[in-house]
Motif scaffolding. Structure first.
Motif, PDB file in Angstrom:
ATOM      1  N   THR A 132       0.872  -1.179   0.000  1.00  9.55           N
ATOM      2  CA  THR A 132       0.000   0.000   0.000  1.00  9.55           C
ATOM      3  C   THR A 132       0.905   1.225   0.000  1.00  9.55           C
ATOM      4  O   THR A 132       2.122   1.117  -0.100  1.00  9.55           O
ATOM      5  CB  THR A 132      -0.929   0.019   1.230  1.00  9.55           C
ATOM      6  N   ASP A 133       0.288   2.406   0.151  1.00 15.22           N
ATOM      7  CA  ASP A 133       1.078   3.632   0.169  1.00 15.22           C
ATOM      8  C   ASP A 133       2.051   3.659   1.337  1.00 15.22           C
ATOM      9  O   ASP A 133       3.115   4.273   1.246  1.00 15.22           O
ATOM     10  CB  ASP A 133       0.155   4.856   0.250  1.00 15.22           C
ATOM     11  N   ASN A 281       3.619   8.408  -2.971  1.00 12.21           N
ATOM     12  CA  ASN A 281       2.379   8.285  -2.206  1.00 12.21           C
ATOM     13  C   ASN A 281       1.259   8.986  -2.950  1.00 12.21           C
ATOM     14  O   ASN A 281       1.484   9.985  -3.636  1.00 12.21           O
ATOM     15  CB  ASN A 281       2.599   8.911  -0.812  1.00 12.21           C
TER      16      ASN A 281
END
Length: 392
Positions: A132-133, A281
């Motif tokens: 994920t980020d 991000n």
């Protein structure tokens, strides 16, 4: 008095050599490489070969009693590294795996005890897989240069020929771990590693270290000013004091303050991607939310037809990665303006366009390799454009 040979340590493996499926070739991206440093602490564990100890004693005419092992200890490591891109880093440091040992009694009457201390330096290649980020997995493959110091003590019928053998040797290490970004500059890391060791008396073995730690990123990005293409500040008019004379009530009332003029359409606002998002991000950070809130406030009361949000990257990196990153960032701005800014969802759309529409001109920024100078030069190209069109 019987003499006993000291080849007593062997560390049996508990899992096979790990295939580092997470190791990937370097993958260029549109964000800045960085240096980092960290520290881990945890439990180290070895398996002591009691059968070899008993066999060694028996070969010298001694029978071993119960063997008491010390096979766990506190281990730690200090390290620093350089992350070239989102998938690859090189890391080096110092480690101390702790101390392990055993003791036993013998027939004829005697005792034997042994200890081993392990510490050294390492250099690893680290492959990173973003999940994920903020959350990622990683694998490592490296080499160690380890110092091994042994101590053997015998009493009674046990005579140790070499009580303090030592060695320096180069071996492999492998590991797997998980990492979570607590903040742009601070990450929490947990991992398990296997160190191949030489026990200084002719045997090879493995020691495992399970640890947790913190990683600090040097030069984490800070918010940069947002480039705005218009000004829509409220107009405040100064009022003159009323004259100290008797006048009709109607004449004493101050004239109404005119409202600020409406925003002329169409409007284009350009936000720096570095001010809206952290490294690699697509989550809008607090400073970026303030800018988007200001835009949403300025658009209240404006009869616009449509808002188009377009994400841009620079030209560094592969088309597929840049297209995905620019699209995710545009969609994040779209979602925030709908959910927090009150923009009707049917009047706003988002898309990413890779680096196909740069602000910089050909020849402004030379080179194709992701050097700090080129990344800084191409900063204006990394942006999110918001186009508002309609009628007054």
């Amino acid at each position: 008095m019987t003499r006993t040979h000291c080849r007593l340590f062997s560390f049996a493996g508990r899992f096979s050599l790990l295939t580092l499926a997470l190791m990937a070739s370097p993958f260029a991206m549109a964000d800045t490489p960085f240096w980092y440093g960290g520290a881990n602490i945890g439990q180290s564990q070895a398996t002591i070969d009691d059968a070899r100890i008993a066999s060694g004693l028996l070969a010298n005419g001694l029978t071993a009693g119960p063997i008491n092992d010390i096979h766990r200890d506190l281990g730690f490591k200090l390290y620093g590294g350089y992350q070239f891109n989102k998938n690859f880093a090189v890391e080096g440091g110092y480690f101390d795996l702790g101390q392990f040992g055993f003791n036993t009694s013998t027939i004829p009457l005697g005792t034997l005890s042994g200890n081993i201390r392990l510490k050294g330096v390492n250099l690893d290649a680290v492959g990173i897989l973003p999940i994920t980020d903020k959350f990622s997995a990683f694998g490592r493959l490296g080499v160690t240069h380890m110092q091994t110091n042994d101590t053997f003590v015998g009493t009674g019928a046990v005579n140790v020929l070499n009580p303090n053998p030592s060695s320096r040797d180069t071996n492999l290490k492998v590991g797997l771990g998980l990492q979570y970004a607590l903040a742009p500059a601070l990450m929490l890391r947990g991992e398990i590693e296997r160190y191949r060791i030489d026990d200084a008396v002719g045997n090879k073995g493995d020691v495992d270290l399970v640890s947790v730690g913190l990683v600090y990123r040097f030069g984490a990005p800070t918010p940069t000013p947002v480039t705005r293409a218009y000004t829509a500040e409220p107009v405040v008019l100064a009022q003159a004091p009323a004259p100290a004379v008797a006048v009709p009530v109607e004449a004493a009332l101050p004239p109404p303050v005119p409202l600020p003029p409406p925003i002329p359409l169409p409007v284009k606002v350009s936000f720096s991607a570095d001010s809206l998002f952290d490294f690699d991000n697509a989550a809008v950070k607090p400073a970026g939310r303030l800018e988007l809130d200001k835009l949403a406030t300025d658009l209240r009361g404006v009869d616009f037809d449509v808002i188009n949000v377009t994400g841009h990257t620079d030209r560094i990196g592969s088309h597929a990665y840049n297209q995905k990153l620019s699209t995710r960032r545009a969609e994040a701005v779209n979602t925030y303006l709908v959910q927090s800014g009150g923009i009707p969802a049917h009047k706003i759309s988002a898309k990413g366009v890779n680096g196909s529409d740069p602000v910089t001109k050909p020849g402004d920024c030379l080179g194709n390799k992701a050097t700090p100078a080129l990344i800084t030069c191409l900063q204006p190209d990394r942006r999110v454009d918001i186009d508002v069109s309609g009628k007054l």
